[in-house]
Design an enzyme around this catalytic site. Sequence first.
Site, PDB file in Angstrom:
ATOM      1  N   MET A   1       0.848  -1.167   0.000  1.00  0.00           N
ATOM      2  CA  MET A   1       0.000   0.000   0.000  1.00  0.00           C
ATOM      3  C   MET A   1       0.900   1.239   0.000  1.00  0.00           C
ATOM      4  O   MET A   1       1.566   1.516   0.994  1.00  0.00           O
ATOM      5  CB  MET A   1      -0.904  -0.038   1.230  1.00  0.00           C
ATOM      6  CG  MET A   1      -1.427   1.293   1.648  1.00  0.00           C
ATOM      7  SD  MET A   1      -2.516   1.322   3.080  1.00  0.00           S
ATOM      8  CE  MET A   1      -1.605   0.523   4.345  1.00  0.00           C
ATOM      9  N   PRO A   2       0.941   1.984  -1.096  1.00  0.00           N
ATOM     10  CA  PRO A   2       1.732   3.209  -1.131  1.00  0.00           C
ATOM     11  C   PRO A   2       1.102   4.295  -0.255  1.00  0.00           C
ATOM     12  O   PRO A   2      -0.112   4.460  -0.225  1.00  0.00           O
ATOM     13  CB  PRO A   2       1.687   3.638  -2.601  1.00  0.00           C
ATOM     14  CG  PRO A   2       1.123   2.498  -3.357  1.00  0.00           C
ATOM     15  CD  PRO A   2       0.367   1.661  -2.398  1.00  0.00           C
ATOM     16  N   VAL A   3       1.953   5.012   0.459  1.00  0.00           N
ATOM     17  CA  VAL A   3       1.526   6.155   1.260  1.00  0.00           C
ATOM     18  C   VAL A   3       2.322   7.364   0.769  1.00  0.00           C
ATOM     19  O   VAL A   3       3.545   7.353   0.788  1.00  0.00           O
ATOM     20  CB  VAL A   3       1.765   5.936   2.761  1.00  0.00           C
ATOM     21  CG1 VAL A   3       1.350   7.165   3.555  1.00  0.00           C
ATOM     22  CG2 VAL A   3       1.029   4.693   3.243  1.00  0.00           C
ATOM     23  N   THR A  38      -5.741   1.243  -2.976  1.00  0.00           N
ATOM     24  CA  THR A  38      -4.665   0.919  -2.031  1.00  0.00           C
ATOM     25  C   THR A  38      -3.732   2.111  -1.801  1.00  0.00           C
ATOM     26  O   THR A  38      -2.842   2.038  -0.956  1.00  0.00           O
ATOM     27  CB  THR A  38      -3.821  -0.269  -2.509  1.00  0.00           C
ATOM     28  OG1 THR A  38      -3.112   0.089  -3.694  1.00  0.00           O
ATOM     29  CG2 THR A  38      -4.691  -1.493  -2.764  1.00  0.00           C
ATOM     30  N   ARG A  40      -2.712   5.705  -0.467  1.00  0.00           N
ATOM     31  CA  ARG A  40      -3.069   6.647   0.595  1.00  0.00           C
ATOM     32  C   ARG A  40      -2.330   7.958   0.346  1.00  0.00           C
ATOM     33  O   ARG A  40      -1.131   7.954   0.082  1.00  0.00           O
ATOM     34  CB  ARG A  40      -2.658   6.121   1.977  1.00  0.00           C
ATOM     35  CG  ARG A  40      -3.148   4.718   2.301  1.00  0.00           C
ATOM     36  CD  ARG A  40      -4.683   4.687   2.395  1.00  0.00           C
ATOM     37  NE  ARG A  40      -5.171   3.400   2.874  1.00  0.00           N
ATOM     38  CZ  ARG A  40      -5.721   2.468   2.105  1.00  0.00           C
ATOM     39  NH1 ARG A  40      -5.837   2.656   0.808  1.00  0.00           N
ATOM     40  NH2 ARG A  40      -6.170   1.343   2.617  1.00  0.00           N
TER      41      ARG A  40
END
Length: 64
Positions: A1-3, A38, A40
């Site tokens: 999940m990239p933030v 996915t 954020r």
Amino acid sequence: MPVINVSIIAGRPPETRLALIEGLTKAAVDALGVPADTVRVLLWEIPGEHFAVGGAPKKPLTPG
């Protein structure tokens, strides 16, 4: 999940902030091949008086 964390000077209109969030999400989807749900994005709005360049605040401080 990239933030993705982004700090900007406060004061931009909601539609501009939304366009930034959407553009960053699309960039992550395109670059990383991940589903959009996915990704954020955390948008941190910094008051101008708390953001300085070369020792000078973006927004002048008021004496207090």
